[in-house]
Design a protein around this motif. Structure first.
Motif, mmCIF file in Angstrom:
data_model
loop_
_atom_site.group_PDB
_atom_site.id
_atom_site.type_symbol
_atom_site.label_atom_id
_atom_site.label_comp_id
_atom_site.label_asym_id
_atom_site.label_seq_id
_atom_site.Cartn_x
_atom_site.Cartn_y
_atom_site.Cartn_z
ATOM 1 N N UNK A 55 52.179 66.955 17.796
ATOM 2 C CA UNK A 55 52.214 66.745 19.234
ATOM 3 C C UNK A 55 52.982 65.509 19.658
ATOM 4 N N UNK A 56 53.425 64.682 18.716
ATOM 5 C CA UNK A 56 54.120 63.440 19.055
ATOM 6 C C UNK A 56 55.424 63.753 19.798
ATOM 7 N N UNK A 57 55.701 62.973 20.820
ATOM 8 C CA UNK A 57 56.818 63.263 21.712
ATOM 9 C C UNK A 57 58.185 62.956 21.128
ATOM 10 N N UNK A 58 58.268 62.280 19.974
ATOM 11 C CA UNK A 58 59.582 62.018 19.377
ATOM 12 C C UNK A 58 60.196 63.296 18.799
ATOM 13 N N UNK A 59 59.351 64.305 18.559
ATOM 14 C CA UNK A 59 59.853 65.577 18.052
ATOM 15 C C UNK A 59 60.343 66.452 19.206
ATOM 16 N N UNK A 60 61.335 67.307 18.955
ATOM 17 C CA UNK A 60 61.749 68.262 19.991
ATOM 18 C C UNK A 60 60.560 69.151 20.383
ATOM 19 N N UNK A 61 60.505 69.589 21.619
ATOM 20 C CA UNK A 61 59.347 70.370 22.092
ATOM 21 C C UNK A 61 58.983 71.552 21.211
ATOM 22 N N UNK A 62 59.967 72.245 20.643
ATOM 23 C CA UNK A 62 59.649 73.431 19.834
ATOM 24 C C UNK A 62 59.095 73.072 18.453
#
Length: 138
Positions: A55-62
């Motif tokens: 869920x961390x926001x540094x990853x792309x949404x998908x």
């Protein structure tokens, strides 16, 4: 292209639990950490490991809500695989696949970290078999 390091990035539910497992049982050292992130390193040839909280926001949404699954982090040992399995058992680590030898000369066993990350230890029982397998993988 010149590769200078190999890093495996794993998305897990609880970064601290995986970090502690890798540090306490597998000889990794924490290089950097922040909320939802830990970077781990070993001074030998093992791949570095980056742990990211699901869920961390540094990853792309998908990718944010995926978990490390269907992946095996394999660590090839020069020798002493039976001793390594005994050491881990003595430390209370559950051996999720006991030591066995495959017909092609590979000896291996597996453990699983608290987030379900499978770590496999491999040793070639016959160095010729190991060399041939490595050449076939290339």
């Amino acid at each position: 292209m010149q590769v200078t390091a190999t890093t495996v990035s794993l998305t897990v539910d609880n970064v601290a639990r995986s970090r502690d497992f890798f540090v306490d049982h597998l000889g990794y050292q924490e290089r950097m950490a922040a909320d939802g992130f830990a970077s781990l390193h070993r001074p030998d040839a093992a791949a570095d490991v980056v742990l990211l909280r699901r869920g961390i926001e540094v990853l792309p949404p998908d990718q944010r809500h995926q978990r490390a699954g269907g992946l095996i982090l394999a660590l090839t040992l020069a020798d002493g695989i039976a001793e390594e399995e005994r050491r881990l058992r003595a430390e209370g680590v559950e051996i999720t696949m006991p030591l066995r030898q495959e017909p092609w000369g590979e000896r291996l066993f597996q453990i699983t970290d608290p987030n379900g990350v499978v770590v496999q230890f491999v040793e070639w029982a016959d160095s010729a078999a190991g060399s041939a397998a490595a050449e076939n993988d290339a």
